[in-house]
Design an enzyme around this catalytic site. Sequence first.
Site, PDB file in Angstrom:
ATOM      1  N   CYS A   2      28.817  31.159  43.027  1.00  0.00           N
ATOM      2  CA  CYS A   2      29.881  30.711  42.119  1.00  0.00           C
ATOM      3  C   CYS A   2      30.606  29.517  42.758  1.00  0.00           C
ATOM      4  O   CYS A   2      30.957  29.565  43.947  1.00  0.00           O
ATOM      5  CB  CYS A   2      30.872  31.843  41.871  1.00  0.00           C
ATOM      6  SG  CYS A   2      32.286  31.284  40.885  1.00  0.00           S
ATOM      7  N   HIS A   5      30.734  43.386  52.283  1.00  0.00           N
ATOM      8  CA  HIS A   5      30.507  42.853  50.931  1.00  0.00           C
ATOM      9  C   HIS A   5      29.729  41.536  51.071  1.00  0.00           C
ATOM     10  O   HIS A   5      30.015  40.741  51.963  1.00  0.00           O
ATOM     11  CB  HIS A   5      31.851  42.626  50.222  1.00  0.00           C
ATOM     12  CG  HIS A   5      31.677  42.263  48.770  1.00  0.00           C
ATOM     13  ND1 HIS A   5      31.382  40.978  48.369  1.00  0.00           N
ATOM     14  CD2 HIS A   5      31.714  43.011  47.651  1.00  0.00           C
ATOM     15  CE1 HIS A   5      31.256  40.966  47.050  1.00  0.00           C
ATOM     16  NE2 HIS A   5      31.458  42.192  46.583  1.00  0.00           N
ATOM     17  N   GLU A  31      29.859  38.781  49.580  1.00  0.00           N
ATOM     18  CA  GLU A  31      30.657  37.538  49.593  1.00  0.00           C
ATOM     19  C   GLU A  31      31.278  37.311  50.972  1.00  0.00           C
ATOM     20  O   GLU A  31      31.306  36.194  51.482  1.00  0.00           O
ATOM     21  CB  GLU A  31      31.758  37.583  48.518  1.00  0.00           C
ATOM     22  CG  GLU A  31      32.509  36.254  48.463  1.00  0.00           C
ATOM     23  CD  GLU A  31      33.700  36.250  47.530  1.00  0.00           C
ATOM     24  OE1 GLU A  31      33.659  36.941  46.490  1.00  0.00           O
ATOM     25  OE2 GLU A  31      34.678  35.549  47.841  1.00  0.00           O
TER      26      GLU A  31
HETATM   27  S1  SF4 Z   1      34.749  36.780  39.958  1.00  0.00           S
HETATM   28 FE1  SF4 Z   1      33.406  35.789  41.452  1.00  0.00          FE
HETATM   29  S2  SF4 Z   1      31.812  34.883  40.200  1.00  0.00           S
HETATM   30 FE2  SF4 Z   1      33.513  35.303  38.819  1.00  0.00          FE
HETATM   31  S3  SF4 Z   1      34.716  33.381  38.748  1.00  0.00           S
HETATM   32 FE3  SF4 Z   1      35.580  34.728  40.318  1.00  0.00          FE
HETATM   33  S4  SF4 Z   1      34.585  34.025  42.198  1.00  0.00           S
HETATM   34 FE4  SF4 Z   1      33.350  33.285  40.513  1.00  0.00          FE
END
Ligand code: SF4
Length: 316
Positions: free
Chosen positions: A101, A129, A131
């Site tokens: 993202c 996690h 991320e």
């Molecule tokens: S939840 Fe994760 S994937 Fe969705 S906009 Fe936020 S950072 Fe991006």
Amino acid sequence: MQKAELTLYLAAPRGFCAGVDRAIKIVEMALEKWGAPVFVRHEIVHNKYVVDGLRARGAVFVEELEECPDDRPVIFSAHGVPKAVPAEAARREMLFVDATCPLVSKVHIEAQRHFDAGLQMVMIGHAGHPETIGTMGQLPAGEVLLVEDVDDVAALTVRDPAQLAYITQTTLSVDDTAEIVQALSQRFPAIVGPHKEDICYATTNRQEAVKAIAPLVDAILVIGAPNSSNSRRLVEVGAKAGCSYSQLIGRADDIDWRALENSRAVGITAGASAPEILVDEVTQAFRERFNITVEHVETAREDIEFKVPRVLREVS
Ligand code: SF4
């Protein structure tokens, strides 16, 4: 037998965020462009319904790059990957597409910028996690110190208290993170934070919507996966906002109807990786058992969209 009356409060925004939408599109477009199989390192987004759907179309989900052959495309999930992963894919001359993202990539860039300026990083996030692993993996091992709560802040040993910066996972609880940031700033007054906080718009908006429905309902159901950080935070936010029954469900089959027997108002939301079709399924399950009235509680409007990488936009 007459059905009992029940009001369903649907929180908005809920469900898919722009980053999840983009990541799914990337896999779909890769399958169209290059045919099956397309390999995906880690679940593209944390949702079984989505993953099963893509698997049925030819996506192969693996945990590590070494499980992928050199001659098939591989996609990195929306959560982001340590720098070593694309580097290894490039070394093997693989065709890879990064579905990280853009809001996670923004945190990666921030971490690199602070590191280049000589600051040691503290990351607020959840150990293990993907991320967190991806973001910590942007810098050499040992350069990012992880804190999960206020107690971890008290236990931190840093190189130089005057040369510190913090970043956060994008899907944390806004309120819990504010407490941890406060503890960090108290202990290390010189610590540098992000220009604008790292918790993303989608996480923030979904938590605000849950806070708005919590006082109206007897129960909150959050549609999401157990490994979805933002979904689990929604359950906690619902409970903290005063709702005594705040539960995570994967889909309608997981609803504990006995626990809802005496409920007259139920709130529904969905984590950022849960598709709207599962909200429809849950609404329908309530309709079968109760005489329902549906109310929409909207606390924000979202119109963010992220482009897919150029390689997928180009006609082959
Ligand atoms: S939840 Fe994760 S994937 Fe969705 S906009 Fe936020 S950072 Fe991006």
